[in-house]
Design an enzyme around this catalytic site. Structure first.
Site, PDB file in Angstrom:
ATOM      1  N   SER A  30       0.827  -1.199   0.000  1.00 53.67           N
ATOM      2  CA  SER A  30       0.000   0.000   0.000  1.00 53.67           C
ATOM      3  C   SER A  30       0.867   1.258   0.000  1.00 53.67           C
ATOM      4  O   SER A  30       2.036   1.209   0.359  1.00 53.67           O
ATOM      5  CB  SER A  30      -0.871   0.036   1.253  1.00 53.67           C
ATOM      6  OG  SER A  30      -1.485  -1.196   1.465  1.00 53.67           O
TER       7      SER A  30
HETATM    8  N1  SAH Z   1      -0.458  -5.064   4.233  1.00 54.29           N
HETATM    9  C1  SAH Z   1       0.310  -5.356   3.039  1.00 54.29           C
HETATM   10  C2  SAH Z   1      -0.437  -5.122   1.740  1.00 54.29           C
HETATM   11  C3  SAH Z   1      -1.589  -6.020   1.614  1.00 54.29           C
HETATM   12  S1  SAH Z   1      -2.056  -6.446  -0.020  1.00 54.29           S
HETATM   13  C4  SAH Z   1       1.633  -4.636   3.032  1.00 54.29           C
HETATM   14  O1  SAH Z   1       1.947  -3.921   4.000  1.00 54.29           O
HETATM   15  O2  SAH Z   1       2.388  -4.833   2.085  1.00 54.29           O
HETATM   16  C5  SAH Z   1      -3.363  -7.543   0.444  1.00 54.29           C
HETATM   17  C6  SAH Z   1      -2.894  -8.892   0.914  1.00 54.29           C
HETATM   18  O3  SAH Z   1      -4.044  -9.576   1.387  1.00 54.29           O
HETATM   19  C7  SAH Z   1      -2.303  -9.754  -0.202  1.00 54.29           C
HETATM   20  O4  SAH Z   1      -1.009 -10.152   0.124  1.00 54.29           O
HETATM   21  C8  SAH Z   1      -3.262 -10.955  -0.259  1.00 54.29           C
HETATM   22  O5  SAH Z   1      -2.612 -12.195  -0.529  1.00 54.29           O
HETATM   23  C9  SAH Z   1      -3.870 -10.943   1.135  1.00 54.29           C
HETATM   24  N2  SAH Z   1      -5.154 -11.628   1.244  1.00 54.29           N
HETATM   25  C10 SAH Z   1      -6.237 -11.553   0.439  1.00 54.29           C
HETATM   26  N3  SAH Z   1      -7.218 -12.352   0.917  1.00 54.29           N
HETATM   27  C11 SAH Z   1      -6.741 -12.928   2.054  1.00 54.29           C
HETATM   28  C12 SAH Z   1      -7.274 -13.851   2.997  1.00 54.29           C
HETATM   29  N4  SAH Z   1      -8.520 -14.382   2.896  1.00 54.29           N
HETATM   30  N5  SAH Z   1      -6.512 -14.234   4.038  1.00 54.29           N
HETATM   31  C13 SAH Z   1      -5.251 -13.735   4.187  1.00 54.29           C
HETATM   32  N6  SAH Z   1      -4.691 -12.872   3.328  1.00 54.29           N
HETATM   33  C14 SAH Z   1      -5.430 -12.461   2.276  1.00 54.29           C
END
Ligand code: SAH
Length: 219
Positions: free
Chosen positions: A66
């Site tokens: 992000s």
């Molecule tokens: N917080 C992160 C960015 C998140 S991007 C950072 O600091 O870089 C969103 C993330 O959510 C992705 O890596 C994706 O794999 C994860 N995601 C999506 N659905 C999910 C679920 N049901 N359980 C766990 N992770 C999930």
């Protein structure tokens, strides 16, 4: 390389913090946490000179890290205190959890992609961030073994707050998450659990990748 790429680190840090302040990040503890955690450690080598710009960047598994101002605004909205046990859903690059770990007692972060969790663990070990536990799991079920949590931060968008996450929040606890359809603008909301139910505040428009059920298949 242009002069821009060779920016002095102190100037770069000032520009980074200025961008956060101009987007409404005012909490001194959050600004200090953002200053301490080097975002460059969480992005791929070829994006490293963009790591201090206020923009999202692609990471492995088709996901994104992000933009720093959104990380900081979400952290600020979560009102983390030093005694808190925090759950993050969506480890991604691992950056947001590293910021939370500056402010909280303990952070659990969960991702459905094993590769992202393994890479984040390596960075945490290299940076000596000992109060973060990264777990491979479908975060839409929360983390029942470690529940309840003082704070929960979701960094992937669901249409509604997932029931298991609401249930794993302590009374007095706070959850911040984006809600809405994944291909449109979503709203960042804050849910506060009270004695009698849940209070909701709408904070700002955001855009996140979707919360997907089940584990990732690409390792
Ligand atoms: N917080 C992160 C960015 C998140 S991007 C950072 O600091 O870089 C969103 C993330 O959510 C992705 O890596 C994706 O794999 C994860 N995601 C999506 N659905 C999910 C679920 N049901 N359980 C766990 N992770 C999930």
């Amino acid at each position: 390389m242009t002069g821009d790429d060779e920016e002095d680190p102190a100037e770069r840090k000032m520009r980074f913090l200025f961008a956060l302040r101009s987007r409404g990040v005012t909490d001194a503890r959050v600004l200090t946490a953002m200053e301490k955690v080097d975002r460059g450690a969480f992005v791929r080598h070829y994006f490293r000179d963009r790591a201090y710009d206020d923009m999202p960047l692609p990471i492995a598994c088709g996901q994104t890290i992000s933009q720093p101002s959104v990380v900081a605004l979400m952290t600020q909205a979560l009102r983390v205190t030093p005694r808190d046990k925090v759950l993050e859903i969506g480890t991604g690059s691992g950056y947001q959890a590293a910021v939370l770990a500056q402010l909280a007692r303990r952070v659990y972060t969960v991702d459905r992609h094993a590769r992202l969790v393994r890479e984040a663990r390596e960075i945490y070990a290299a940076l000596d961030l000992a109060n973060i536990t990264a777990v491979i799991a479908d975060g839409s079920h929360g983390l029942p073994d470690q529940a309840p949590f003082d704070r929960i931060l979701v960094t992937a968008a669901a249409e509604d707050p997932p029931g298991p996450l609401l249930a794993q929040l302590k009374i007095g606890g706070i959850m911040v998450l984006p809600v809405g359809q994944s291909d449109t603008v979503q709203s960042l909301i804050r849910v506060t659990r009270t004695d009698s139910g849940y209070d909701y505040d709408e904070l700002l428009p955001v855009r996140f990748v979707p919360l997907v059920e089940g584990l990732g298949r690409d390792g």
